[in-house]
Design a protein around this motif. Structure first.
Motif, short mmCIF file in Angstrom:
data_model
loop_
_atom_site.label_atom_id
_atom_site.label_comp_id
_atom_site.label_asym_id
_atom_site.label_seq_id
_atom_site.Cartn_x
_atom_site.Cartn_y
_atom_site.Cartn_z
N MET A 8 0.83 -1.17 0.00
CA MET A 8 0.00 0.00 0.00
C MET A 8 0.88 1.24 0.00
O MET A 8 1.98 1.23 0.53
CB MET A 8 -0.91 0.03 1.24
N ARG A 9 0.36 2.29 -0.57
CA ARG A 9 1.11 3.54 -0.64
C ARG A 9 0.69 4.44 0.52
O ARG A 9 -0.49 4.68 0.75
CB ARG A 9 0.86 4.25 -1.95
N PHE A 10 1.70 4.91 1.27
CA PHE A 10 1.48 5.80 2.39
C PHE A 10 2.35 7.03 2.23
O PHE A 10 3.46 6.94 1.70
CB PHE A 10 1.85 5.13 3.72
N VAL A 11 1.86 8.17 2.68
CA VAL A 11 2.64 9.40 2.66
C VAL A 11 3.07 9.69 4.10
O VAL A 11 2.23 9.88 4.97
CB VAL A 11 1.84 10.59 2.09
N PRO B 168 6.10 9.66 -0.45
CA PRO B 168 5.32 8.43 -0.61
C PRO B 168 6.17 7.18 -0.36
O PRO B 168 7.33 7.12 -0.77
CB PRO B 168 4.86 8.49 -2.07
N PHE B 169 5.59 6.21 0.32
CA PHE B 169 6.26 4.94 0.59
C PHE B 169 5.31 3.81 0.23
O PHE B 169 4.13 3.84 0.58
CB PHE B 169 6.63 4.82 2.07
N ASP B 170 5.83 2.81 -0.46
CA ASP B 170 5.06 1.60 -0.74
C ASP B 170 5.43 0.59 0.33
O ASP B 170 6.52 0.01 0.29
CB ASP B 170 5.37 1.06 -2.14
N THR C 44 4.44 -2.84 2.73
CA THR C 44 3.65 -4.05 2.87
C THR C 44 3.89 -4.61 4.26
O THR C 44 4.89 -4.30 4.91
CB THR C 44 4.05 -5.12 1.84
N THR D 162 11.31 4.16 7.05
CA THR D 162 11.44 5.29 6.12
C THR D 162 12.88 5.75 5.92
O THR D 162 13.16 6.49 4.99
CB THR D 162 10.62 6.51 6.60
#
Length: 103
Positions: free
Chosen positions: A1-4, A9-11, A13, A51
């Motif tokens: 899932m993509r999260f900010v 943005p970070f993909d 899982t 991150t």
């Protein structure tokens, strides 16, 4: 899932987070925590590992939101119970005689 997180943005899982945290020793947690595997990590430590950013660059809420959506258990600190005042024997006797307890 993509999260900010911290405007980037970070993909992420679930398996990727598990792999990233493998071998990382949990620090002492005073605030919000995330349970990953059988260990409880502070939210900021998890955010820093996944991150690779400084902890000051993101908020705990951003990481909590991402970890919750990935299915990890997140916990807030439990507030300390407020100690109750125990009346003295003189105050108990006064209360039985009808006198109000001092506040």
């Amino acid at each position: 899932m993509r999260f900010v997180i911290a405007r980037f943005p970070f993909d992420l899982t679930r398996s990727g987070v598990l792999e990233s945290m493998k071998g990382i020793k949990p620090e002492h947690a005073a605030g919000e925590t995330v349970i990953i595997g059988r260990r409880t990590y502070p939210v900021k430590q998890v955010g820093q590992v996944i991150t690779r950013q400084d902890r000051r660059d993101f908020s705990a809420d951003e990481v909590l939101r991402a970890m919750t959506q990935l299915g990890f258990t997140c916990r807030s600190p439990v507030p300390a119970p407020v100690p109750t005042r125990v009346p003295t024997s003189v105050e108990e006797a006064s209360a039985m005689l009808g006198a109000p307890l001092p506040a």
